[in-house]
Each structure stands twice: as structure tokens, then as C-alpha cells.
Motif scaffolding. Structure first.
Motif, PDB file in Angstrom:
ATOM      1  N   ASP A 120      58.659 -12.835  24.026  1.00  0.00           N
ATOM      2  CA  ASP A 120      58.222 -14.085  24.550  1.00  0.00           C
ATOM      3  C   ASP A 120      57.507 -14.871  23.689  1.00  0.00           C
ATOM      4  OD1 ASP A 120      55.906 -11.848  24.124  1.00  0.00           O
ATOM      5  OD2 ASP A 120      55.616 -11.747  25.894  1.00  0.00           O
ATOM      6  N   THR A 122      56.352 -18.675  22.087  1.00  0.00           N
ATOM      7  CA  THR A 122      57.191 -19.776  21.576  1.00  0.00           C
ATOM      8  C   THR A 122      57.991 -20.477  19.888  1.00  0.00           C
ATOM      9  OG1 THR A 122      54.907 -20.898  23.033  1.00  0.00           O
ATOM     10  CG2 THR A 122      56.237 -22.626  21.793  1.00  0.00           C
ATOM     11  N   HIS A 147      56.539 -18.621  15.286  1.00  0.00           N
ATOM     12  CA  HIS A 147      56.495 -18.017  16.991  1.00  0.00           C
ATOM     13  C   HIS A 147      54.552 -17.700  16.299  1.00  0.00           C
ATOM     14  CE1 HIS A 147      56.070 -14.141  19.408  1.00  0.00           C
ATOM     15  NE2 HIS A 147      56.710 -14.961  19.426  1.00  0.00           N
ATOM     16  N   GLY A 150      52.157 -14.215  22.170  1.00  0.00           N
ATOM     17  CA  GLY A 150      53.630 -13.428  23.008  1.00  0.00           C
ATOM     18  C   GLY A 150      53.126 -12.293  22.417  1.00  0.00           C
ATOM     19  N   ASN A 154      59.682  -9.638  18.555  1.00  0.00           N
ATOM     20  CA  ASN A 154      60.607 -11.098  19.035  1.00  0.00           C
ATOM     21  C   ASN A 154      61.178 -10.698  17.836  1.00  0.00           C
ATOM     22  OD1 ASN A 154      59.505 -12.786  17.254  1.00  0.00           O
ATOM     23  ND2 ASN A 154      57.623 -11.515  18.073  1.00  0.00           N
TER      24      ASN A 154
END
Length: 184
Positions: A120, A122, A147, A150, A154
Motif C-alpha cells: 500500500d 503511493t 513511494h 503505506g 512493498n
């Protein structure tokens, strides 16, 4: 009468022994406290070891993709943000003395969109379209991908494109340099 009292006393004693020897009643539920540990991992970036961008004439452009670059974040952080950057060395050929060079500032980098992501938060490409391509530098890193937000782990992957603006005074030969991706 004495026998009746003895028998009654014996029956009472037998009943008491039976009562004391009866099994205990089990509880209808019971709890077990269980634990486990999520280990903190690392933040890593992997890029292709080599890339052939193609060929072109002096004064023209050479456009080629590097191959997939992947960031893997297994830190298990509450804020799993990171930034991937890119720099390049001078590209040179052994065809002359001193060697002929193409400076990093004559090579544009275009990250393009992600090819895959997990987790999760962006994910944002540094240069979304070919029109956003920006010159590389040997000292100042260019943002390739980010990123933000979150939690936990990831991954992100992209296949960047390099556009070499071949100087008009370049001599023929194979030019070699290093493109370095970093993540923090």
C-alpha cells in the motif's frame, strides 16, 4: 442394632470415598497466549548488470531501455516511504587519446510508469512520460521513483529509458559508462 450402625457407618464411609475420588469437572474454555515476531528486513534495489542502448550517428539520438529496476522494501516500517535516485558516469570510448567522452548531462533519463507494484501507499514515477525525460548527472541524483506512506513491505519495478544526445563531434566507437540506481 450394632450391625445396622456399622453398616450405615460403612456405607457413609464408602460414599465419602466415592465422593472424594470423583473426577474434577473440566472448565468449558481455556486460553493460551501465543507470540510471534515480524523481523525488520532491508531496503534494496536491483538493476540490470548490462544494457546495450543501440547505435546512432553523431548529432543524432540513441534511445534504449536499461531493463527492469526493482525496489524491494521488507523493513516492516510504520512509514514505508523511500526514494530511488539515479546518476551516471561519463561515457567514453577507447578510440582516441585521450578517450572520447559523452557527458551524463547529454543523456536523458525517463523512468516511465511502474511495470509492477505490491503493497500500500503511493507509488510515483520520476518521469511519467517521454516529454518529462531529464538529464543525468554524475554528482546530483535525479529522482527515478518514489513511494510515500503505506506500512510494512512493498515493491516497485520500472523499465527506464535512456536517450543519448550524441554530440556532433563524437568519434565512432563503443562508449561505456555506468548508470547507478540508489534507494533510501
Amino acid at each position: 442394632m450394632r450391625i445396622a450402625k456399622i453398616l450405615l457407618a460403612g456405607a457413609a464411609a464408602a460414599a465419602m470415598v466415592g465422593f472424594l475420588a470423583a473426577p474434577a469437572a473440566a472448565a468449558p474454555t481455556d486460553d493460551t497466549t501465543a507470540t510471534f515476531e515480524v523481523l525488520a528486513g532491508t531496503l534494496d534495489i536491483v538493476a540490470p548488470a548490462t544494457a546495450d542502448l543501440g547505435d546512432g550517428a553523431p548529432g543524432g539520438t540513441i534511445t534504449g531501455q536499461l531493463g527492469t529496476v526493482t525496489v524491494t522494501d521488507s523493513r516492516g516500517a510504520a512509514d514505508a516511504s523511500w526514494e530511488a535516485t539515479v546518476t551516471a558516469t561519463v561515457f567514453q570510448t577507447g578510440g582516441g587519446t585521450p578517450p572520447e567522452t559523452v557527458l551524463p548531462s547529454e543523456i536523458d533519463y525517463w523512468s516511465g510508469p511502474e511495470t509492477a507494484t505490491t503493497g500500500d501507499g503511493t507509488f510515483t514515477e520520476g518521469q511519467a512520460t517521454a516529454g518529462d525525460a531529464a538529464p543525468l548527472d554524475s554528482a546530483t541524483p535525479l529522482t527515478a521513483f518514489t513511494h510515500t506512506g503505506g506500512t510494512g513491505g512493498n515493491t516497485a519495478a520500472w523499465n527506464p529509458t535512456l536517450v543519448v544526445n550524441v554530440p556532433l563531434d563524437s568519434i565512432a566507437g563503443v562508449y561505456t559508462g555506468t548508470v547507478t540506481h540508489s534507494v533510501a
